[in-house]
Design an enzyme around this catalytic site. Structure first.
Site, mmCIF file in Angstrom:
data_model
loop_
_atom_site.group_PDB
_atom_site.id
_atom_site.type_symbol
_atom_site.label_atom_id
_atom_site.label_comp_id
_atom_site.label_asym_id
_atom_site.label_seq_id
_atom_site.Cartn_x
_atom_site.Cartn_y
_atom_site.Cartn_z
ATOM 1 N N GLY A 189 0.766 -1.163 0.112
ATOM 2 C CA GLY A 189 -0.063 -0.056 -0.045
ATOM 3 C C GLY A 189 1.003 1.178 0.135
ATOM 4 C CG ASP A 190 3.613 4.525 1.605
ATOM 5 O OD1 ASP A 190 4.079 4.898 0.397
ATOM 6 O OD2 ASP A 190 3.851 5.020 2.223
ATOM 7 C CG LEU A 191 6.711 -2.063 -2.152
ATOM 8 C CD1 LEU A 191 7.014 -2.526 -0.929
ATOM 9 C CD2 LEU A 191 6.588 -2.896 -3.377
#
Length: 272
Positions: A189-191
């Site tokens: 999701g926030d890679l």
């Protein structure tokens, strides 16, 4: 406390969490992050208004730690009138954005392997959803509040009204929904590189951190952020393209450039 957060910040001391804690960051959301003096634990504290979001992050950490994917583990949870505090085991190592281009190139295969393992977790077992419609709803809310951070946008988009940027993307939703339905995986999701921790000597991946946005989504939502963020480390476009190709070969799937573009342009509209 050996260091001091800003005035009014929620701290581990408010919850009676033992130990000596050093302030690391204070996010714009009101979250404050602390590291234990012995570097074995982290504490993330939020005011009561943000407790539900931190509880959701706690649940994601707890779930992923049981899936064979390296990352933090939940050690303690505190909640009350003052807010909430999540204490996790530290993931040892150095964030991947803090290594140079040579070391990141050495680690790049291990990064691709770790991302593939995350995306291979059986998606049917994941209780968290981060579907495209919910992400677009979040973007609509941020845009409506005028809360988009211009510095998060690509340079060429910073003078374009956020509502126009979002309208360009929503015109693609039908096609992107179909693609998501056919290619849903467990996504971080926030890679981005700061959320991938490397062992400082072996440059293997020690784990993923900051899991508050984890959920089932199109794999390109992750890949877009990772490949774009890594471009800040590669010294030129030729090396960046070589790294993209090497990642795709190791990961096992060649990303779709149009889906990468879509998710890369959507993500900045969801923070605010």
């Amino acid at each position: 406390m050996s260091d001091h957060p800003g005035p009014g910040a929620v701290t581990p001391e408010l919850f009676g969490v033992g130990g000596d804690w050093l302030a690391v960051t204070a996010g714009e959301s009101g979250a404050s992050v602390f590291r234990a003096a012995d570097a074995t634990r982290y504490a993330k504290c939020v005011p009561a208004a943000d407790a539900a979001g931190l509880e959701a992050e706690r649940d994601r950490i707890a779930w992923l730690s049981g899936q064979g994917v390296p990352g933090p583990r939940v050690l303690d949870w505190y909640a009350g009138d003052a807010g909430a505090c999540l204490v996790t085991r530290a993931v040892p190592g150095v964030p991947a954005d803090r290594v140079g281009a040579d070391d990141l190139r050495t680690a790049w295969g291990a990064v691709a392997d770790a991302v593939r393992r995350l995306h291979e977790v059986p998606v049917a077992s994941c209780p968290f959803r981060r579907g495209l419609d919910s992400v677009v709803d979040a973007a609509r809310d941020v845009v409506a509040r005028g809360a988009v951070h211009p510095e998060f946008l690509p340079v060429e988009q910073r003078l374009v009204p956020p509502a126009e940027l979002l309208a360009r993307l929503t015109g693609e939703l039908a096609r992107r929904r179909d693609q998501e339905a056919a290619d849903t995986v467990v996504c971080h999701g926030d890679l981005c590189l700061p959320n991938i921790v490397l062992h400082p000597e072996t440059l293997e991946v020690s784990g993923f951190i900051d899991l508050g946005r984890l959920g089932a989504a199109d794999r390109h939502a992750d890949l877009a952020l990772l490949l774009a963020n890594a471009r800040e480390t590669w010294v030129d476009e030729e090396r960046a393209r070589f790294a993209d190709a090497a990642f795709a070969e190791r990961y096992g799937i060649a990303p779709d450039p149009e889906r990468l573009r879509f998710y890369l342009h959507l993500d900045p509209l969801t923070w605010g």
